[in-house]
Design a protein around this motif. Structure first.
Motif, short mmCIF file in Angstrom:
data_model
loop_
_atom_site.label_atom_id
_atom_site.label_comp_id
_atom_site.label_asym_id
_atom_site.label_seq_id
_atom_site.Cartn_x
_atom_site.Cartn_y
_atom_site.Cartn_z
N SER A 54 44.58 33.53 23.13
CA SER A 54 44.29 35.07 22.89
C SER A 54 43.97 35.86 24.24
O SER A 54 42.84 36.56 24.45
CB SER A 54 42.88 35.05 22.13
N LEU A 55 44.91 35.76 25.10
CA LEU A 55 44.79 36.23 26.40
C LEU A 55 44.69 37.68 26.39
O LEU A 55 45.49 38.45 25.61
CB LEU A 55 45.95 35.72 27.47
N LYS A 56 44.05 38.37 27.33
CA LYS A 56 43.89 39.90 27.31
C LYS A 56 44.19 40.36 28.75
O LYS A 56 44.30 39.62 29.78
CB LYS A 56 42.25 40.03 27.25
N PRO A 57 44.56 41.51 28.86
CA PRO A 57 45.06 42.02 30.26
C PRO A 57 43.71 41.92 31.22
O PRO A 57 44.18 41.61 32.52
CB PRO A 57 45.29 43.54 29.90
N GLU A 58 42.69 41.70 31.06
CA GLU A 58 41.40 41.69 31.80
C GLU A 58 41.33 40.15 32.31
O GLU A 58 40.62 39.95 33.17
CB GLU A 58 40.28 42.20 31.31
N ASP A 59 42.20 39.31 31.78
CA ASP A 59 42.17 38.06 32.14
C ASP A 59 43.17 38.00 33.46
O ASP A 59 43.17 36.81 34.09
CB ASP A 59 42.66 36.99 31.22
N THR A 60 43.97 39.03 33.76
CA THR A 60 44.91 38.89 34.90
C THR A 60 43.98 38.65 36.15
O THR A 60 43.08 39.39 36.43
CB THR A 60 45.73 40.33 34.97
N ALA A 61 44.35 37.42 36.87
CA ALA A 61 43.72 37.15 37.98
C ALA A 61 44.75 36.16 38.65
O ALA A 61 45.46 35.36 37.97
CB ALA A 61 42.41 36.61 37.81
N ASN A 62 44.10 35.67 39.81
CA ASN A 62 44.67 34.28 40.63
C ASN A 62 43.52 33.52 40.00
O ASN A 62 42.45 33.64 40.42
CB ASN A 62 44.81 34.69 42.07
N TYR A 63 44.07 32.28 39.59
CA TYR A 63 43.22 31.43 39.09
C TYR A 63 43.04 30.05 40.05
O TYR A 63 44.19 29.48 40.38
CB TYR A 63 43.62 30.74 37.66
N TYR A 64 41.71 29.67 40.45
CA TYR A 64 41.60 28.56 41.23
C TYR A 64 41.00 27.43 40.58
O TYR A 64 40.11 27.50 39.83
CB TYR A 64 40.85 28.92 42.16
N CYS A 65 41.46 26.35 41.04
CA CYS A 65 40.89 25.04 40.78
C CYS A 65 39.95 24.48 41.63
O CYS A 65 40.06 24.81 42.80
CB CYS A 65 41.63 24.04 40.45
N ALA A 66 38.78 23.99 41.37
CA ALA A 66 37.62 23.70 42.29
C ALA A 66 37.30 22.32 42.03
O ALA A 66 37.18 22.10 40.74
CB ALA A 66 36.67 24.58 42.33
N ALA A 67 36.42 21.58 43.09
CA ALA A 67 35.84 20.27 42.63
C ALA A 67 34.66 20.19 43.35
O ALA A 67 34.47 20.86 44.49
CB ALA A 67 36.69 19.21 43.22
N HIS A 68 33.79 19.63 43.09
CA HIS A 68 32.30 19.10 43.58
C HIS A 68 32.04 17.76 43.36
O HIS A 68 31.79 17.13 42.19
CB HIS A 68 31.13 20.21 42.88
#
Length: 123
Positions: A84-98
């Motif tokens: 159910s993606l929305k235009p406001e989900d537009t972005a660069n998505y980053y994975c992170a680890a801790h």
């Protein structure tokens, strides 16, 4: 040192779905894993995270009920299923680890980052 590589981004119409993957080069034993996103001109924001070994997951309010984070520890890979993606989900998505296994919502608390994958949702 764990290295992260994201994949699965792309262009999708509003209402569509994408599945992001984050492959770790080393073992992610005991690591918490997370997804963040950053739109142009905006700060990086928390999207979702999962603890070690995966019994608990956490979501930003804006994605609850639409996104699902999961991990395959045998493959050292974490996923983000986005529905159910929305235009406001537009972005660069980053994975992170801790390495502590603890989940944080503040980006500065995470010690390892991938290069990001672009997600664009058209209206």
């Amino acid at each position: 040192q764990v290295q992260l590589v994201e994949s699965g981004g792309g262009l999708v119409q509003a209402g569509g779905s994408l599945r992001l993957s984050c492959a770790a080069s080393g073992r992610t034993f005991s690591y918490a894993m997370g997804w963040f996103r950053q739109a142009p001109g905006k700060e990086r924001q928390f999207v979702a995270a999962i603890n070690w070994p995966g019994g608990s997951s956490y979501y930003a309010d804006s994605v609850k009920g639409r996104f699902t984070i999961s991990r395959d520890n045998a493959k050292n890979t974490v996923y983000l299923q986005m529905n159910s993606l929305k235009p406001e989900d537009t972005a660069n998505y980053y994975c992170a680890a801790h390495r502590s296994g603890v989940v944080y919502t503040l980006p500065r608390m995470w010690d390892t980052w991938g290069q990001g994958t672009q997600v664009t949702v058209s209206s």
